[in-house]
Design a protein around this motif. Structure first.
Motif, mmCIF file in Angstrom:
data_model
loop_
_atom_site.group_PDB
_atom_site.id
_atom_site.type_symbol
_atom_site.label_atom_id
_atom_site.label_comp_id
_atom_site.label_asym_id
_atom_site.label_seq_id
_atom_site.Cartn_x
_atom_site.Cartn_y
_atom_site.Cartn_z
ATOM 1 N N GLN A 25 0.832 -1.206 0.000
ATOM 2 C CA GLN A 25 0.000 0.000 0.000
ATOM 3 C C GLN A 25 0.861 1.249 0.000
ATOM 4 O O GLN A 25 1.987 1.239 0.489
ATOM 5 N N PRO A 26 0.300 2.296 -0.563
ATOM 6 C CA PRO A 26 1.092 3.532 -0.621
ATOM 7 C C PRO A 26 1.328 4.117 0.758
ATOM 8 O O PRO A 26 0.506 3.901 1.655
ATOM 9 N N PRO A 27 2.424 4.826 0.947
ATOM 10 C CA PRO A 27 2.609 5.546 2.195
ATOM 11 C C PRO A 27 1.457 6.526 2.369
ATOM 12 O O PRO A 27 0.850 6.980 1.389
ATOM 13 N N ASP A 28 1.168 6.851 3.604
ATOM 14 C CA ASP A 28 -0.047 7.621 3.876
ATOM 15 C C ASP A 28 -0.133 8.937 3.117
ATOM 16 O O ASP A 28 -1.194 9.322 2.650
ATOM 17 N N HIS A 29 1.028 9.596 2.979
ATOM 18 C CA HIS A 29 0.924 10.904 2.335
ATOM 19 C C HIS A 29 0.575 10.797 0.851
ATOM 20 O O HIS A 29 0.252 11.795 0.228
ATOM 21 N N LEU A 30 0.639 9.575 0.318
ATOM 22 C CA LEU A 30 0.315 9.426 -1.106
ATOM 23 C C LEU A 30 -1.023 8.715 -1.348
ATOM 24 O O LEU A 30 -1.469 8.595 -2.492
ATOM 25 N N ARG A 31 -1.647 8.262 -0.291
ATOM 26 C CA ARG A 31 -2.892 7.494 -0.457
ATOM 27 C C ARG A 31 -3.942 8.268 -1.252
ATOM 28 O O ARG A 31 -4.499 7.788 -2.235
ATOM 29 N N GLN A 32 -4.159 9.466 -0.787
ATOM 30 C CA GLN A 32 -5.185 10.296 -1.392
ATOM 31 C C GLN A 32 -4.897 10.515 -2.872
ATOM 32 O O GLN A 32 -5.779 10.431 -3.729
ATOM 33 N N ARG A 33 -3.639 10.776 -3.137
ATOM 34 C CA ARG A 33 -3.226 11.054 -4.500
ATOM 35 C C ARG A 33 -3.457 9.842 -5.401
ATOM 36 O O ARG A 33 -4.025 9.948 -6.497
ATOM 37 N N ILE A 34 -3.028 8.695 -4.925
ATOM 38 C CA ILE A 34 -3.209 7.478 -5.730
ATOM 39 C C ILE A 34 -4.703 7.217 -5.917
ATOM 40 O O ILE A 34 -5.164 6.903 -7.014
ATOM 41 N N GLU A 35 -5.451 7.385 -4.863
ATOM 42 C CA GLU A 35 -6.876 7.097 -4.971
ATOM 43 C C GLU A 35 -7.539 8.009 -6.005
ATOM 44 O O GLU A 35 -8.357 7.588 -6.810
ATOM 45 N N SER A 36 -7.141 9.275 -6.007
ATOM 46 C CA SER A 36 -7.769 10.210 -6.943
ATOM 47 C C SER A 36 -7.368 9.941 -8.382
ATOM 48 O O SER A 36 -8.200 9.988 -9.274
ATOM 49 N N TYR A 37 -6.092 9.710 -8.589
ATOM 50 C CA TYR A 37 -5.620 9.717 -9.977
ATOM 51 C C TYR A 37 -5.570 8.346 -10.629
ATOM 52 O O TYR A 37 -5.328 8.245 -11.812
ATOM 53 N N PHE A 38 -5.804 7.306 -9.840
ATOM 54 C CA PHE A 38 -5.851 5.979 -10.459
ATOM 55 C C PHE A 38 -7.289 5.551 -10.666
ATOM 56 O O PHE A 38 -7.730 4.508 -10.218
ATOM 57 N N ASP A 39 -7.981 6.402 -11.360
ATOM 58 C CA ASP A 39 -9.356 6.094 -11.696
ATOM 59 C C ASP A 39 -9.341 5.168 -12.909
ATOM 60 O O ASP A 39 -8.638 5.441 -13.881
ATOM 61 N N PRO A 40 -10.098 4.097 -12.866
ATOM 62 C CA PRO A 40 -10.069 3.153 -13.997
ATOM 63 C C PRO A 40 -10.694 3.710 -15.270
ATOM 64 O O PRO A 40 -10.539 3.135 -16.347
ATOM 65 N N LEU A 41 -11.425 4.793 -15.136
ATOM 66 C CA LEU A 41 -11.970 5.461 -16.329
ATOM 67 C C LEU A 41 -11.349 6.850 -16.409
ATOM 68 O O LEU A 41 -11.009 7.450 -15.387
ATOM 69 N N PRO A 42 -11.205 7.382 -17.623
ATOM 70 C CA PRO A 42 -10.562 8.689 -17.765
ATOM 71 C C PRO A 42 -11.248 9.779 -16.943
ATOM 72 O O PRO A 42 -12.481 9.839 -16.888
#
Ligand SMILES: Nc1nc2c(c(=O)[nH]1)N[C@H]1C(S)=C(S)[C@@H](COP(=O)(O)OP(=O)(O)OC[C@H]3O[C@@H](n4cnc5c(=O)[nH]c(N)nc54)[C@H](O)[C@@H]3O)O[C@H]1N2
Ligand SMILES: Nc1nc2c(c(=O)[nH]1)N[C@H]1C(S)=C(S)[C@@H](COP(=O)(O)OP(=O)(O)OC[C@H]3O[C@@H](n4cnc5c(=O)[nH]c(N)nc54)[C@H](O)[C@@H]3O)O[C@H]1N2
Ligand code: SF4
Ligand code: SF4
Ligand code: SF4
Ligand code: SF4
Ligand code: SF4
Ligand SMILES: [Mo]
Lengths: 319, 1008, 245
Positions: free
Chosen positions: B751-768
């Motif tokens: 899992q991503p380090p905490d400071h990057l969780r939000q970022r990964i969650e936002s930008y790794f959307d399976p649809l554009p």
């Protein structure tokens, strides 16, 4: 157009030289000029010096001055060639007449009258040819007009005559002809002023029919402006034909030319007429100097203000 | 004045020699003035280049040559060519060197490398620029054992490559092209020039001459290609994603989608698990074999079946119940729900993008009409992946192309995916008239292999190639704590899909020791202290900064360049390369290939000139170094070099896998197998005989729908392009992205380090998705109201064009183009000086107002500004005094977040450098007068004994190149003149009555 | 040879430039420079090539214009320009030496470097700026229409055309006999409405320009009509659709 020093010197000096030669001969033919050796020597040598220096200077701007003789070959089509031929041809009758003058030939003989007439005519023709080099150039609206030869001829008249006003004060024996010469000079100056005024109007108030739209043929689509020139730095075309001068700057120079070329010489010669010869000599010499400056400035402007149609491809919307 | 005419026979006219002997010899090779890699014919006279022309037989350029290619003569004649290896003598950056012998240079480099390899190979950071031998340099890095390798892709166009490869198995960049001959509607996004330089120009010319297509250019600037477009969509930079989504919205609402295409060739019907909170939420529902499932309504009754089998009638909308009772929803429905949302309606987005809603609506209608109302159908029999025969290829003649206007934004990955989605909805991928992949693409989405470098051990190669395609968190190169294993943080939680690395962060990271310092920075052909870096001044600082003990923070730097660029003074050891005309090279299918949509191709460069300096081809040097330090793939068992003949030896004899080598043509002992085959010792001769390239053509039946075309897939497998001849299914919905998002949501053991969780969650959307570009988001609009972007001049290649005596005459300085309304507001006119101010700094430039630019956008030509003393130019050259580099105001870091964290100025998915996110304001400069650009830097000392260009009269500063190259008369009389009609073939199809053929060859001649 | 040919020439070789597809890439200009640097007028001297004021002899230059309608619509047009090989070439008639001439065989306007005195008058007389003075050589140079290439049998057939033409990536340049109304170039000029530059100068240029075509752009085109009022309606409509793979 780029005002090349050599061309400015050439056209002004040779103009004055031909003007001087013309008036010497004409005044002699009409009996107004006494055949004094001094006037002959001084007048014809000065005319030769002016013309020859001018012609030599004109070869300075050639890429191959050593081939200048080739320029005589295309007189059937080229005004530059015609000018060359005329310039060379002029030497013969004018030189002959000058020689006749100083060596005391009887200039009233028909032979000398013919030679003189031919010489005077060739002076006019040469100046006319010079002017036609410019007047025949369609891409340069400022020049492409009868005003150009008129101005060249009038200025040759004026400058030649102004020089003559000095010469006729070198010798007391010439006193009688001073009034006539002064009048010719004053007339010449006045005439040139009027013609140059027309030229000024042409240069500042009119332009050629060409436009950025006709140059590109894109006028049907709208107003054409240059977004990018082919090269970011100036190229030959721009340096040679894209010379431009600010309006105010030009107006100031016109004033300078007017003062130096018209007001001062006119006033000085007018006053000189009423003065004793020694003072008159000084005044007319000053007039000649001033006229020389004026006509050089005029000639500089003649080039600098002329816009070439190629500038339409480099951002000008009219030329 | 009457025109005077001459004697009718022209008597006396000078005789001109119409048939001089042009050259002693003509050699073919491949151009390197850019990455397009056109075939050239080099005319040589007395050992010098007389003329370079396009090779008419070459598949890439078919005889044409661009301005750069034509100016190759002056690149060869450059005064900035390096002469000999250089060893730094003064302070780093001061440009003081002594020339040393190659023996010493190589021994020194080998010492440095050997020591590092024995200790910790990852302490070597080996980064190469627009390297055309990446499969070789990457392999070398792998043999060395460092994961820290990448080429320029990270600052270039990885957004396009990654978005394409994860979505359609191919990509824009130079990996695909419009079907120029059939397209009826061509939409180009953000392209000024592209890598596919000549082919795009040729294609546009043909397409417009044929006259059946509408060409729409989406670009804030109207120059170059955009100038000849039928319609210009001058949107605000960074908003293309919204624009495309609005088009999708319109198409969906009107039901203008290619259903057949979607169910046959994409994952539209694949079922996505809908179980929020579950670890597999948002992943595809799969059967025991791992096949994705669909809801098959073939028999009236619905059933779960493998989505891969052909004989189904899958539903695209409507939830299905999985065996475990959970719900699953077809990917299509998820997609449709998203873009049908009113926030993507044209009226909702119009203001943001700066294009009227009715225009967007109209464009959607035009796309639909072009795609679905055309009668384009090619009567060619073909067989689909499932073995079904078809009589024809159905056309969907809408084509698209996109490049750095999309790529160079921090939302570029998703925007590019959105464009691919639009293409899929229109059914126009690899359809006649659409966008066509060039081999070896399409490949599976994403293609294997994964990035290597999980474990790094002294004196040991890493387990594969450093660059690859992660499919989920398990493939990231991070340690237990989630910290990056690569110095550029590629494949870390910062940039999980950094498929090309992050070259623009290497120097910054190495300097700041974040994640760790390196011992040796080894760079090849990248002008990193200038135009290829953001924050050039900062980079100069990082390269020269020292620890308190006086040692450099980046201890050692080796650099290979061929010319005296701004980067040279920052090296400790300079390895001078040859020019492209002096060496062997290989343009390989394993690398960035030069194929066309009509078939595969590869090529070589052969040395056509012998260097007149003590320089060596970098590839030879790398082989030599590899052998000296004993890299396994480069040495024999006895320790002797494996490729003693240098790079040409490697090109012929290296095998990446059985039968797979750098070149595909004329393999096998007899030279009769192509694609795969054993080594052919005469291979290079075969290439030279053929004009230095090899190409193959698809049969008509293989030419379209390649991702689902049986004959093509078999061919591609045979050629080694794809691991198996299976259908390539395009990914509307990307499960791979969802995997990262799930990790961010707390699933899985990585899992991503905490400071990057939000970022990964936002930008790794399976649809554009679309989001405001980062810099725009971070700075306030009032202070920085304008966008600033660059464009490539078609006649200049980055920084290296300025040393070229001819090209620099075209552009020796650059100005900032602004909209007239901006000029008016600022009170400036043409050529006035302004400060361009960003959150990071300011640079001084002259302005030029223009109408054809988005009013919120300013732009300039890229990489014209030069540092004083570089490139063999005089210090007062306009490049250094008037030209400016926008990079001075672009930062590699974004403004600090509220928590002080400064993120890299890159796309969060791929790490792509976000050059075009730049926001600026303009300030009129106080002074008038001639002015000079700022900032300026100390003048670099010129090269010692710089080479004297042929024909250069230094005293008078005149270049008379060619004076001594004029040809002797051949004695031949004048041949008949030959007509040449540009795009003759296209004219012949119209009604002008022009004979058919190509150029000045008529059809009959082609036949004979 | 300052006089122009006495009769209407049978063959008038020239270029046709398509402004509709020229992308302004400068390829034609640079390839021209490259060919001609060692060609008929060699060298094409460059002055200050690595210095502050670089300039040189180029036979072909690319301008970029913006054309704006009153409504504020703009269009960017790239515009290559070289010698137009005029029928009534003033550059020829003004030449005092005969160095400048128009060939009777094909109408190509050339300068004889052996007799040119470098007076520059022809460059003043050319309204288009198509003459290039080589300061160093002291002679006038200009586009030769690649006379040493187009007839050159030592070159392969496809190379026997002007350098700028065969190199143009967009195919925006054509070459042929514009004196022959039946030639293919004449046909495309007729079909496309090819025109003369600065017709008011009366030089009767042989080279022709093809105007940018009208844009395929109907700003009043309609958008698409939604098949259902909202998302729910659409999804409902699609649920029962059958698709075949
Ligand atoms: N502002 C702004 N900055 C940008 C971009 C932008 O659009 N705007 N674009 C970015 C992109 S996409 C890229 S790819 C980069 C490109 O930037 P760079 O990769 O730095 O490109 P070049 O300036 O061409 O520098 C490459 C170096 O290679 C050297 N070189 C040339 N030929 C050879 C050779 O044969 N051998 C060797 N060894 N060296 C050689 C050159 O001398 C030069 O020093 O710029 C990036 N920077
Ligand atoms: N002549 C030449 N050719 C080259 C290069 C070169 O230096 N010179 N470099 C090569 C390299 S390394 C690369 S990466 C390629 C790049 O080739 P291109 O992709 O053509 O790159 P750019 O010149 O950066 O062009 C980007 C275009 O996008 C536009 N743009 C900027 N922002 C946006 C936006 O938000 N939306 C849209 N729609 N458009 C936008 C810009 O106005 C510009 O026209 O070119 C390659 N080819
Ligand atoms: S596009 Fe131009 S520079 Fe690039 S390879 Fe082709 S010819 Fe060379
Ligand atoms: S080569 Fe062709 S496209 Fe390029 S500038 Fe010249 S005419 Fe235009
Ligand atoms: S374009 Fe100029 S140089 Fe060429 S023929 Fe016409 S007038 Fe002469
Ligand atoms: S420069 Fe040469 S070609 Fe031109 S007019 Fe003078 S002599 Fe004739
Ligand atoms: S025809 Fe030849 S000389 Fe004339 S512009 Fe074209 S390439 Fe240059
Ligand atoms: Mo790039």
């Amino acid at each position: 157009m780029h005002p090349a020093k050599s061309v400015i010197f050439f056209t002004t000096a040779s103009g004055a030289g031909y003007g001087l030669g013309f008036w010497l001969i004409l005044l002699s033919l009409t009996g107004l000029a006494p055949q004094t050796p001094l006037l002959g020597w001084a007048g014809f040598s000065l005319a030769f010096v002016l013309v020859t220096a001018g012609l030599l200077a004109s070869t300075f701007h050639l890429g191959h001055p050593e081939r200048a003789w080739r320029a005589l070959s295309q007189w059937r089509t080229s005004w530059l060639s015609r000018e060359g031929v005329a310039a060379v041809a002029t030497y013969i009758p004018v030189g002959l007449y000058g020689a006749g003058w100083v060596f005391g030939a009887d200039l009233s003989q028909p032979f000398w009258q013919t030679v003189g007439g031919l010489g005077a005519a060739l002076c006019v023709i040469t100046v006319f040819c010079t002017a036609m080099i410019y007047a025949s150039l369609k891409p340069v609206h400022a020049w492409r007009s009868a005003v150009t030869p008129a101005a060249y001829l009038a200025l040759a008249w004026a400058t030649g005559a102004v020089v003559l006003t000095v010469l006729v004060r070198l010798d007391a024996g010439l006193a009688d002809m001073r009034a006539a010469v002064d009048t010719i000079a004053l007339f010449g100056i006045a005439l040139s002023t009027v013609i140059k005024r027309v030229h000024w109007f042409r240069v500042t108030k009119t332009h050629g029919t060409g436009s950025a739209e006709s140059a590109t043929g894109l006028g049907d689509l709208g107003k054409v402006t240059l977004l990018e020139a082919p090269h970011t730095e100036a190229n030959y075309l721009l340096k040679e034909m894209g010379f431009s001068i600010a309006r105010q700057h030009a107006a100031a120079l016109w004033r300078a030319a007017f003062i130096a070329g018209v007001i001062l010489p006119f006033a000085l010669i007018a006053v000189a007429g009423a003065m004793p010869s020694s003072l008159g000599l000084v005044l007319t010499a000053l007039a000649a100097l001033s006229a020389a400056i004026g006509v050089v400035v005029e000639r500089w402007l003649f080039f600098a203000q002329a816009k070439h149609s190629v500038t339409l491809y480099y951002g000008a919307d009219r030329a | 004045m009457a025109v005077t005419r001459q004697d009718p026979d022209g008597r006396g006219q000078v005789q001109v020699d119409t048939a001089p002997i042009v050259s002693d010899e003509v050699k073919t090779t491949t151009c390197y003035m850019c990455a397009c890699r056109c075939g050239v014919k080099v005319h040589l006279k007395d050992g010098a280049v007389r003329y370079i022309e396009g090779n008419p037989d070459h598949p890439v350029n078919q005889g044409v040559l661009c301005a750069k290619g034509s100016a190759g003569v002056m690149q060869q004649n450059s005064p900035a060519k390096l002469r000999k290896p250089l060893l730094r003598t003064g302070e780093r950056g001061a440009g003081q060197f002594k020339e040393i012998e190659w023996g010493e240079a190589l021994a020194l480099a080998a010492d440095w490398l050997t020591e590092i390899r024995g200790r910790d190979p990852s302490k070597l950071a080996f980064f190469t620029g627009r390297d055309q031998s990446q499969s070789f340099t990457g392999w070398w890095a792998a043999q060395f054992g460092t994961p820290n390798f990448a080429a320029h892709g990270g600052f270039c166009s990885v957004n396009m490559a990654a978005a394409g490869l994860y979505t359609i198995g191919g990509s824009f960049w130079e990996f695909g092209e419009p079907d120029w001959d059939h397209t009826r509607y061509f939409m180009m996004f953000g392209v000024a020039e592209d890598h596919d330089s000549n082919p795009i120009k040729m294609g546009l010319g043909r397409m417009k001459t044929k006259g059946q297509a509408k060409f729409v250019s989406v670009n804030p600037v109207k120059t170059g290609y955009s100038a000849i477009a039928d319609e210009w969509i001058g949107l605000r930079p960074g908003t293309d994603g919204l624009f495309v989504m609005a088009l999708i919205h319109e198409l969906l609402r009107a039901e203008k989608v290619d259903w057949d295409f979607l169910v046959r060739y994409t994952n539209a019907h694949w079922l996505v698990v809908d179980a929020p909170g579950d670890p597999d939420h948002g992943l595809f529902a799969r059967n025991a074999l791992g096949d994705p499932l669909c809801w098959d309504v073939r028999n009236g009754e619905g059933a779960l079946r493998s989505a891969l089998i052909p004989e189904t009638k899958p539903r695209l909308v409507g939830a299905a119940t999985l065996e475990d009772g959970r719900r699953a929803i077809p990917a299509f429905e998820l997609m449709a729900r998203r873009y049908l949302d009113p926030r993507y309606a044209p009226d909702a987005v119009a203001e943001t993008i700066g294009i009227e809603a009715r225009t967007i609506k109209r464009l959607a209608a035009e796309l639909a009409e072009a795609a679905f109302e055309s009668d384009l159908e090619l009567d060619i029999e073909w067989t689909d992946w499932a073995g079904r025969k078809h009589d024809s290829f159905i056309g969907r003649p809408v084509s698209m192309h996109a490049m750095r206007g999309i790529s160079a934004h921090s939302n570029g990955f998703h925007t590019c995916r959105a464009i691919h989605l639009l293409q899929m909805l229109l059914g126009s991928i690899d359809a006649p008239g659409g966008f066509r992949s060039k081999p070896p693409f399409p490949r599976p989405c994403p293609p294997g292999p994964k990035p290597a470098g999980q474990t790094v051990k002294p004196n040991t190669p890493i387990a594969g190639m450093p660059l690859g395609f992660p499919q989920g968190p398990e493939d990231l190169l991070v340690d237990e704590a989630g910290a990056p294993k690569r110095v550029d943080k590629a494949y870390s939680w910062d940039f999980p899909i950094a498929a090309h690395g992050l070259m623009h962060m290497v120097i910054h990271n190495a300097w700041s020791a974040d994640p760790y310092p390196v011992d040796l920075l080894f760079l090849y052909m990248a002008n990193m202290s200038w135009n290829s870096s953001m924050n050039a001044a900062g980079v100069m600082h990082y390269l020269t900064d020292k620890h308190p003990d006086g040692s450099y923070k980046i201890p050692k730097i080796i650099y290979s360049d061929a010319y005296h660029s701004e980067m040279v003074p920052y090296a400790d050891l300079v390895l001078p390369d040859t020019t492209y005309l002096e060496r062997w090279d290989c343009i390989s299918l394993l690398d960035r290939p030069i194929c066309s949509a009509h078939g595969p191709a590869d090529a070589i460069r052969q040395p056509v000139l012998t260097p007149d300096r003590d320089v060596r081809p970098f590839q030879d040097v790398l082989l030599d170094l590899g052998a000296r330090i004993g890299l396994p793939g480069l040495t024999r068992d006895d320790g002797s070099p494996k490729f003693p003949g240098g790079y040409s030896d490697y090109i012929v004899n290296h095998q990446r896998g059985p039968g797979v080598g750098p070149l595909a043509g004329w393999r096998g002992v007899d030279g009769d197998s192509h694609g795969k085959g054993t080594v052919n010792p005469d291979q290079l001769d075969r290439y030279i005989e053929n004009g230095c390239f090899w190409s193959d053509s698809f049969t008509p039946a293989q030419s379209y729908y390649k991702h689902g075309n049986r004959e093509y897939l078999d061919y591609a497998h045979k050629m080694g392009f794809i691991p198996a001849a299976d259908q390539i299914v395009m990914q509307i919905y990307s499960e791979h992205l969802q995997k990262f998002r799930l990790a961010a949501q707390g699933h899985g053991d990585r899992q991503p380090p905490d400071h990057l969780r939000q970022r990964i969650e936002s930008y790794f959307d399976p649809l554009p998705i679309w989001y405001t570009p980062f810099e725009e988001e971070a700075v306030d609009e009032e202070s920085f109201p304008l966008h600033a972007v660059t464009q490539r001049p078609m006649h200049m290649y980055h920084s290296w064009g300025s040393q070229n005596a001819w090209l620099r005459q075209i552009t020796a300085r650059n100005r900032l183009f602004i909209h007239p309304s901006v000029a008016e507001e600022l009170g400036v006119i043409e050529d006035d000086w302004v400060w361009i101010v960003s959150h990071h700094g300011r640079v001084k430039a002259q302005v030029k107002p223009m109408a054809g630019v988005n009013p919120h956008t300013t732009w300039t030509w890229n990489a014209i500004g030069k540092r004083k003393g570089a490139w063999g130019l005089a210090p007062d050259a306009p490049e250094a005094t008037k030209g400016f580099l926008l990079n001075h105001v672009i930062s590699e870091l974004l403004p600090p977040k509220s928590d002080g964290q400064r993120y890299s100025n890159s796309d969060p998915v791929t790490g792509q450098a976000a050059w075009y996110d730049l926001r600026v304001r303009l300030e009129k400069c106080a002074e008038d007068g001639p002015g000079e650009t700022e900032p300026t830097f100390d003048m670099l000392p010129p090269l010692a004994e710089a080479p004297k260009p042929a024909g250069f009269d230094a005293e008078r500063s005149l270049l008379r190149y060619g004076e001594s190259l004029t040809g002797a008369p051949s004695g031949r009389s004048a041949a008949e003149h030959r007509e040449w009609i540009g795009n003759r073939h296209e004219y012949a199809q119209g009604d002008a009555g022009v004979q058919d053929g190509q150029g000045n060859r008529l059809r009959e001649e082609d036949a004979s | 040879m300052t006089a122009l040919p006495a009769r209407e020439l049978a063959t008038k070789l020239g270029l046709v430039i398509d402004l509709d597809i020229c992308v302004g890439c400068h390829a034609c200009a640079v390839n021209c420079k490259e060919w001609n640097a060692g060609g008929h007028s060699a060298p094409l001297t460059d002055s200050d090539p690595y210095g502050a004021d670089p300039s040189g002899v180029w036979f072909n230059r690319i301008h970029t214009f913006e054309v704006e309608t009153e409504a504020g619509d703009s269009r960017t047009v790239h515009f290559p320009k070289s010698c137009l090989h005029c029928d009534d070439a003033p550059c020829v008639t003004v030449c005092p030496t005969g160095a400048s001439y128009k060939r009777v065989e094909d109408g190509i306007v050339l300068v004889n470097a052996d007799t040119c005195i470098g007076c520059k008058l022809c460059s003043w007389a050319c309204p288009y700026g198509a003459r290039e003075y080589d300061e160093d050589a002291g002679v006038m140079k200009k586009c030769t229409l690649c006379i040493d290439k187009i007839y050159n049998e030592t070159l392969p057939v496809e190379s026997r055309v002007p350098a700028c033409v065969s190199t143009c990536p967009a195919g925006a340049r054509s070459f042929g006999d514009l004196g022959d109304p039946n030639s293919d170039v004449s046909k495309i000029v007729a079909a496309r409405g090819g025109y003369d530059l600065m017709p008011e100068q009366g030089c009767k240029p042989v080279n022709k320009y093809l105007p940018p075509r009208p844009r395929k752009h109907d700003p009043d085109g309609e958008g698409l009509s939604p098949v259902e009022a909202d998302q729910a309606g659409l999804l409902a409509r699609w649920v029962d659709r059958l698709f075949t793979r």
